[in-house]
Motif scaffolding. Structure first.
Motif, PDB file in Angstrom:
ATOM      1  N   VAL A 422       0.930  -1.380   0.055  1.00 12.50           N
ATOM      2  CA  VAL A 422       0.005  -0.115   0.022  1.00 12.50           C
ATOM      3  C   VAL A 422       0.808   1.343  -0.166  1.00 12.50           C
ATOM      4  O   VAL A 422       1.986   1.317   0.570  1.00 12.50           O
ATOM      5  CB  VAL A 422      -0.897  -0.011   1.265  1.00 12.50           C
ATOM      6  CG1 VAL A 422      -0.224  -0.007   2.516  1.00 12.50           C
ATOM      7  CG2 VAL A 422      -1.926   1.260   1.296  1.00 12.50           C
ATOM      8  N   GLU A 423       0.474   2.084  -0.860  1.00 12.73           N
ATOM      9  CA  GLU A 423       1.373   3.308  -0.973  1.00 12.73           C
ATOM     10  C   GLU A 423       0.622   4.862  -1.278  1.00 12.73           C
ATOM     11  O   GLU A 423      -0.251   4.593  -2.124  1.00 12.73           O
ATOM     12  CB  GLU A 423       2.434   3.169  -1.748  1.00 12.73           C
ATOM     13  CG  GLU A 423       3.469   4.627  -1.831  1.00 12.73           C
ATOM     14  CD  GLU A 423       4.729   4.092  -2.393  1.00 12.73           C
ATOM     15  OE1 GLU A 423       5.430   3.221  -1.930  1.00 12.73           O
ATOM     16  OE2 GLU A 423       5.038   4.563  -3.753  1.00 12.73           O
ATOM     17  N   VAL A 432      -4.537   6.609  -3.159  1.00 13.23           N
ATOM     18  CA  VAL A 432      -3.679   5.558  -2.511  1.00 13.23           C
ATOM     19  C   VAL A 432      -3.778   4.176  -3.474  1.00 13.23           C
ATOM     20  O   VAL A 432      -4.830   4.171  -4.293  1.00 13.23           O
ATOM     21  CB  VAL A 432      -4.471   4.897  -1.426  1.00 13.23           C
ATOM     22  CG1 VAL A 432      -3.680   3.736  -0.805  1.00 13.23           C
ATOM     23  CG2 VAL A 432      -4.580   6.362  -0.171  1.00 13.23           C
ATOM     24  N   ALA A 433      -2.804   3.720  -3.729  1.00 10.34           N
ATOM     25  CA  ALA A 433      -2.387   2.460  -4.589  1.00 10.34           C
ATOM     26  C   ALA A 433      -2.308   1.071  -3.704  1.00 10.34           C
ATOM     27  O   ALA A 433      -1.595   1.333  -2.810  1.00 10.34           O
ATOM     28  CB  ALA A 433      -1.122   2.705  -5.559  1.00 10.34           C
ATOM     29  N   VAL A 434      -2.988   0.294  -3.973  1.00  8.48           N
ATOM     30  CA  VAL A 434      -2.946  -0.998  -3.501  1.00  8.48           C
ATOM     31  C   VAL A 434      -2.468  -2.246  -4.235  1.00  8.48           C
ATOM     32  O   VAL A 434      -3.213  -2.413  -5.252  1.00  8.48           O
ATOM     33  CB  VAL A 434      -4.266  -1.234  -2.344  1.00  8.48           C
ATOM     34  CG1 VAL A 434      -4.377  -2.602  -1.639  1.00  8.48           C
ATOM     35  CG2 VAL A 434      -4.661   0.020  -1.510  1.00  8.48           C
ATOM     36  N   SER A 435      -1.931  -3.218  -3.548  1.00  8.16           N
ATOM     37  CA  SER A 435      -1.667  -4.314  -4.349  1.00  8.16           C
ATOM     38  C   SER A 435      -2.148  -5.721  -3.477  1.00  8.16           C
ATOM     39  O   SER A 435      -2.070  -5.349  -2.253  1.00  8.16           O
ATOM     40  CB  SER A 435      -0.352  -4.570  -4.992  1.00  8.16           C
ATOM     41  OG  SER A 435       0.657  -4.859  -3.860  1.00  8.16           O
ATOM     42  N   ASP A 439      -4.117 -11.068  -7.305  1.00  4.57           N
ATOM     43  CA  ASP A 439      -3.451 -10.632  -8.629  1.00  4.57           C
ATOM     44  C   ASP A 439      -3.939  -9.017  -9.090  1.00  4.57           C
ATOM     45  O   ASP A 439      -4.243  -8.946 -10.281  1.00  4.57           O
ATOM     46  CB  ASP A 439      -3.891 -11.742  -9.712  1.00  4.57           C
ATOM     47  CG  ASP A 439      -3.371 -13.128  -9.295  1.00  4.57           C
ATOM     48  OD1 ASP A 439      -2.195 -13.208  -8.549  1.00  4.57           O
ATOM     49  OD2 ASP A 439      -3.715 -14.119  -9.743  1.00  4.57           O
ATOM     50  N   THR A 440      -4.394  -8.086  -8.174  1.00  4.70           N
ATOM     51  CA  THR A 440      -4.624  -6.839  -8.841  1.00  4.70           C
ATOM     52  C   THR A 440      -3.696  -5.707  -8.087  1.00  4.70           C
ATOM     53  O   THR A 440      -3.309  -5.945  -6.913  1.00  4.70           O
ATOM     54  CB  THR A 440      -6.086  -6.672  -8.455  1.00  4.70           C
ATOM     55  OG1 THR A 440      -6.499  -6.735  -7.124  1.00  4.70           O
ATOM     56  CG2 THR A 440      -7.119  -7.670  -9.040  1.00  4.70           C
ATOM     57  N   VAL A 441      -3.789  -4.597  -8.755  1.00  9.90           N
ATOM     58  CA  VAL A 441      -3.386  -3.292  -8.216  1.00  9.90           C
ATOM     59  C   VAL A 441      -4.262  -2.446  -8.352  1.00  9.90           C
ATOM     60  O   VAL A 441      -5.178  -2.187  -9.776  1.00  9.90           O
ATOM     61  CB  VAL A 441      -1.989  -3.001  -9.070  1.00  9.90           C
ATOM     62  CG1 VAL A 441      -1.784  -1.359  -8.460  1.00  9.90           C
ATOM     63  CG2 VAL A 441      -0.960  -3.713  -8.698  1.00  9.90           C
ATOM     64  N   THR A 442      -5.051  -1.976  -7.440  1.00  9.38           N
ATOM     65  CA  THR A 442      -6.098  -0.892  -7.374  1.00  9.38           C
ATOM     66  C   THR A 442      -5.620   0.565  -7.117  1.00  9.38           C
ATOM     67  O   THR A 442      -4.761   0.524  -6.274  1.00  9.38           O
ATOM     68  CB  THR A 442      -7.134  -1.511  -6.497  1.00  9.38           C
ATOM     69  OG1 THR A 442      -6.916  -1.733  -4.970  1.00  9.38           O
ATOM     70  CG2 THR A 442      -7.958  -2.704  -7.049  1.00  9.38           C
ATOM     71  N   LEU A 443      -6.228   1.354  -7.563  1.00  8.16           N
ATOM     72  CA  LEU A 443      -6.215   2.861  -7.232  1.00  8.16           C
ATOM     73  C   LEU A 443      -7.543   3.285  -6.539  1.00  8.16           C
ATOM     74  O   LEU A 443      -8.616   3.178  -6.881  1.00  8.16           O
ATOM     75  CB  LEU A 443      -5.825   3.594  -8.524  1.00  8.16           C
ATOM     76  CG  LEU A 443      -4.794   3.312  -9.393  1.00  8.16           C
ATOM     77  CD1 LEU A 443      -4.434   4.049 -10.652  1.00  8.16           C
ATOM     78  CD2 LEU A 443      -3.406   2.981  -8.464  1.00  8.16           C
ATOM     79  N   TRP A 444      -7.302   4.120  -5.459  1.00  8.43           N
ATOM     80  CA  TRP A 444      -8.387   4.789  -4.905  1.00  8.43           C
ATOM     81  C   TRP A 444      -8.161   6.144  -4.669  1.00  8.43           C
ATOM     82  O   TRP A 444      -7.207   6.690  -4.555  1.00  8.43           O
ATOM     83  CB  TRP A 444      -8.371   4.025  -3.354  1.00  8.43           C
ATOM     84  CG  TRP A 444      -8.501   2.612  -3.476  1.00  8.43           C
ATOM     85  CD1 TRP A 444      -7.392   1.722  -3.732  1.00  8.43           C
ATOM     86  CD2 TRP A 444      -9.573   1.643  -3.442  1.00  8.43           C
ATOM     87  NE1 TRP A 444      -8.095   0.411  -3.660  1.00  8.43           N
ATOM     88  CE2 TRP A 444      -9.037   0.324  -3.238  1.00  8.43           C
ATOM     89  CE3 TRP A 444     -10.921   2.032  -2.887  1.00  8.43           C
ATOM     90  CZ2 TRP A 444      -9.959  -0.639  -3.241  1.00  8.43           C
ATOM     91  CZ3 TRP A 444     -11.830   1.224  -2.821  1.00  8.43           C
ATOM     92  CH2 TRP A 444     -11.390  -0.421  -2.713  1.00  8.43           C
ATOM     93  N   ASP A 445      -9.571   7.071  -4.725  1.00 10.01           N
ATOM     94  CA  ASP A 445      -9.679   8.407  -4.328  1.00 10.01           C
ATOM     95  C   ASP A 445     -10.357   8.525  -3.242  1.00 10.01           C
ATOM     96  O   ASP A 445     -11.726   8.196  -3.194  1.00 10.01           O
ATOM     97  CB  ASP A 445     -10.417   8.995  -5.754  1.00 10.01           C
ATOM     98  CG  ASP A 445     -10.241  10.555  -5.463  1.00 10.01           C
ATOM     99  OD1 ASP A 445      -9.869  10.844  -4.536  1.00 10.01           O
ATOM    100  OD2 ASP A 445     -10.778  11.169  -6.522  1.00 10.01           O
ATOM    101  N   GLU A 479       4.513  -6.022  -4.809  1.00 12.68           N
ATOM    102  CA  GLU A 479       4.746  -4.793  -4.059  1.00 12.68           C
ATOM    103  C   GLU A 479       4.715  -3.600  -5.242  1.00 12.68           C
ATOM    104  O   GLU A 479       5.017  -3.927  -6.570  1.00 12.68           O
ATOM    105  CB  GLU A 479       6.282  -4.748  -3.842  1.00 12.68           C
ATOM    106  CG  GLU A 479       6.781  -3.518  -2.788  1.00 12.68           C
ATOM    107  CD  GLU A 479       8.014  -3.919  -2.187  1.00 12.68           C
ATOM    108  OE1 GLU A 479       8.179  -4.575  -1.351  1.00 12.68           O
ATOM    109  OE2 GLU A 479       9.064  -3.225  -2.688  1.00 12.68           O
ATOM    110  N   LEU A 480       4.418  -2.426  -4.758  1.00  8.16           N
ATOM    111  CA  LEU A 480       4.145  -1.484  -5.955  1.00  8.16           C
ATOM    112  C   LEU A 480       5.038   0.269  -5.293  1.00  8.16           C
ATOM    113  O   LEU A 480       4.976   0.088  -4.132  1.00  8.16           O
ATOM    114  CB  LEU A 480       2.706  -1.210  -6.199  1.00  8.16           C
ATOM    115  CG  LEU A 480       1.706  -0.820  -5.280  1.00  8.16           C
ATOM    116  CD1 LEU A 480       1.907   0.767  -4.734  1.00  8.16           C
ATOM    117  CD2 LEU A 480       0.379  -1.202  -5.478  1.00  8.16           C
ATOM    118  N   HIS A 481       5.242   0.762  -6.254  1.00  7.81           N
ATOM    119  CA  HIS A 481       5.568   2.060  -5.771  1.00  7.81           C
ATOM    120  C   HIS A 481       5.194   3.194  -6.876  1.00  7.81           C
ATOM    121  O   HIS A 481       5.455   2.985  -8.199  1.00  7.81           O
ATOM    122  CB  HIS A 481       7.181   2.274  -5.643  1.00  7.81           C
ATOM    123  CG  HIS A 481       7.591   1.431  -4.458  1.00  7.81           C
ATOM    124  ND1 HIS A 481       7.341   1.517  -3.343  1.00  7.81           N
ATOM    125  CD2 HIS A 481       8.353   0.332  -4.539  1.00  7.81           C
ATOM    126  CE1 HIS A 481       7.942   0.613  -2.348  1.00  7.81           C
ATOM    127  NE2 HIS A 481       8.579  -0.124  -3.349  1.00  7.81           N
TER     128      HIS A 481
END
Length: 505
Positions: A422-423, A432-435, A439-445, A479-481
């Motif tokens: 999460v970042e 915020v971005a979450v993995s 098997d997903t990466v999600t973007l949240w507002d 992991e994501l950045h």
């Protein structure tokens, strides 16, 4: 804990499909034939209906049963949700190119559990294409080939934008070479153990003509933590003919304080010379500081308080002596390194399961995000966290008081598998971005209000929060950045590296 890549691929099989049968070859009725009475005329009223039955070559009963499965209880067609809806055997997912401004997948010899993005001298807030970026990662080779493991210092270049993208970037400075394939260059540092987590830190140079010194800290399965200087490796990409010597591949320091492996590591952003925290599966956290002479000293007195493994650590972006830790004991604890007792200042029970990851907002520093093993990620307002009152009787001395259970200001259980990363967005404190293990990466507002009637409209899709902006498929996402210098650009690791920017951020 969800720290290993999957050992098996999902089973694949042929798609269920058929072709429309050829039209029947029917002889013309002889003129002398008498009138024929069809005993089934009430059931089939036209030739069109006869042809429609079994159009895909399957029995009607089978086709109708499959159609019924594609309709929910309200009678509306079911919506496919990435990470939630199961794929049929043989089905694969393809991204919709119109939803991305940039999308590239890059493979490495072995999967990487962890990586970090390295700041470069190409400028901030850049929007030109093709894009270039620098990263560092640690590999996870098969156990039988542990000697193949390495730290990979990488340069991604030729990252072009999607064809037809006419986003808000200025096109005047963009290259016409939008169809070129991306290029991955790398320099390897031998490492005979799997990397659990790796983080980079830069110390500014006192000489403006020289680049910053880039250090990495690598936590490994071997329990050792290795600190390397990868400055010459980064410089070699832009200096043809550069040879990295064996001495430059050796670690500057090996931290041997841990007696078990760990996953928690973070450099302080407020200590330019270098101050590092590392946490292990015994629940212990050690601090390592770079001296004026360039060496490293690890304090042998660990920070103690967690009753299980330390999963993640984050330094405060605004207070040089404060850090937070997440643990498989379900807690998040906040510490002050100046404390002689080496005990947490705040301890909060935020989950009934492992808390895997943390992220401290760089823009609004009283906000902390966490993600757990149940697939729940939440946002906490640290101003609401208060130290527990000291017990005033004898019983409290023999048995610790139960920990406080704070209320998050936002919580989402959209993911049905463990949260792996999460970042916060580096410049927008609502994104915020979450993995996750689905098997997903999600973007949240988070700026979308829960009581906003217009925002509640999710197009009839059930169980999808209005704050969800985007779902990106990433097999074995770990992991994501966010890239700190390329607005909206994300890098995620899993089965491969995915570099992308969506039209929504």
């Amino acid at each position: 804990m969800a720290k290993r890549t999957a050992d098996e691929e999902k089973a694949a099989g042929p798609l269920k499909a058929g072709e429309r049968p050829d039209a029947m070859d029917v002889d013309e009725k002889p003129s002398d034939m008498g009138e024929f009475e069809d005993e089934f005329e009430d059931e089939f009223e036209s030739e069109d209906e006869i042809i429609e039955a079994g159009v895909d070559g399957r029995p009607d009963a089978e086709r109708e049963a499959d159609e019924a499965m594609d309709v929910d209880s309200s009678g509306a067609p079911a919506t496919f949700i990435v990470g939630r809806t199961k794929l049929e055997p043989g089905q694969t997912l393809s991204p919709d190119p119109t939803t991305y401004r940039m999308l590239h997948n890059l493979g490495t010899p072995w999967p990487c559990l962890s990586f970090d993005i390295v700041r470069d001298g190409l400028g901030d807030s850049r929007t030109v294409f093709p894009a270039t970026m620098y990263t560092v990662a640690g590999t996870q080779a098969d156990s039988a080939k542990a000697s193949d493991n390495s730290i990979m210092v990488m340069k991604f270049s030729g990252l072009s934008k999607m064809q037809g993208d006419d986003g808000d970037e200025s096109s005047g400075d963009e290259s016409d070479d939008e169809d070129a394939d991306p290029i991955l260059e790398h320099k390897s540092i031998p490492l005979n153990s799997t990397t659990n987590r790796i983080r980079a830190h830069q110390t500014p140079s006192q000489d403006p003509s020289r680049p910053a010194t880039t250090l990495t800290a690598t936590m490994t399965e071997s329990t050792n933590v290795f600190i390397h200087d990868i400055t010459p490796h980064l410089a070699s990409f832009d200096t043809p003919g550069t040879v990295i010597t064996p001495q430059q591949n050796k670690p500057l320091c090996t931290i041997r304080a841990h007696k078990s492996e760990g996953y928690a590591v973070d450099w302080s952003p407020l200590h330019p010379a270098g101050k590092l925290l590392t946490g292990d599966n015994d629940g212990l956290i050690y601090a390592t500081t770079r001296t004026d002479g360039g060496g490293f000293v690890t304090d042998t007195r660990p920070f103690q308080g967690h009753t299980s493994s330390v999963e993640d650590i984050q330094w405060s972006p605004s207070e040089a002596s404060v850090f937070a830790s997440a643990s498989s004991d379900g807690t998040v604890r906040v510490w002050d390194v100046r404390s002689k007792a080496r005990k947490p200042a705040l301890s909060m029970q935020v989950s009934a399961v492992d808390v895997n990851v943390l992220s401290w907002s760089r823009q609004t520093t009283h906000l902390l995000a966490s993600g757990d093993d149940a697939g729940v990620w939440a946002v906490w307002d640290l101003r609401q966290w208060k130290p527990s009152a000291a017990g005033g009787n004898a019983s409290s001395a023999s048995a610790p008081a139960p920990l406080q259970r704070p209320t998050p200001i936002a919580s989402f259980d959209f993911h049905k598998e463990q949260i792996t990363s999460v970042e916060w967005h580096p410049t927008d404190d609502s994104i915020v971005a979450v993995s996750a293990g689905d098997d997903t990466v999600t973007l949240w507002d988070l700026a979308v209000e829960l009581d906003d009637e217009e925002s509640k409209d999710t197009g009839g899709v059930q169980d999808v929060p209005p704050q969800l902006l985007f779902v990106h498929y990433q097999n074995l996402a770990k992991e994501l950045h966010w890239h700190p210098q390329i607005p909206g650009a994300l890098v995620a690791t899993g089965e491969h590296f995915s570099v992308f920017r969506t039209i929504s951020v």
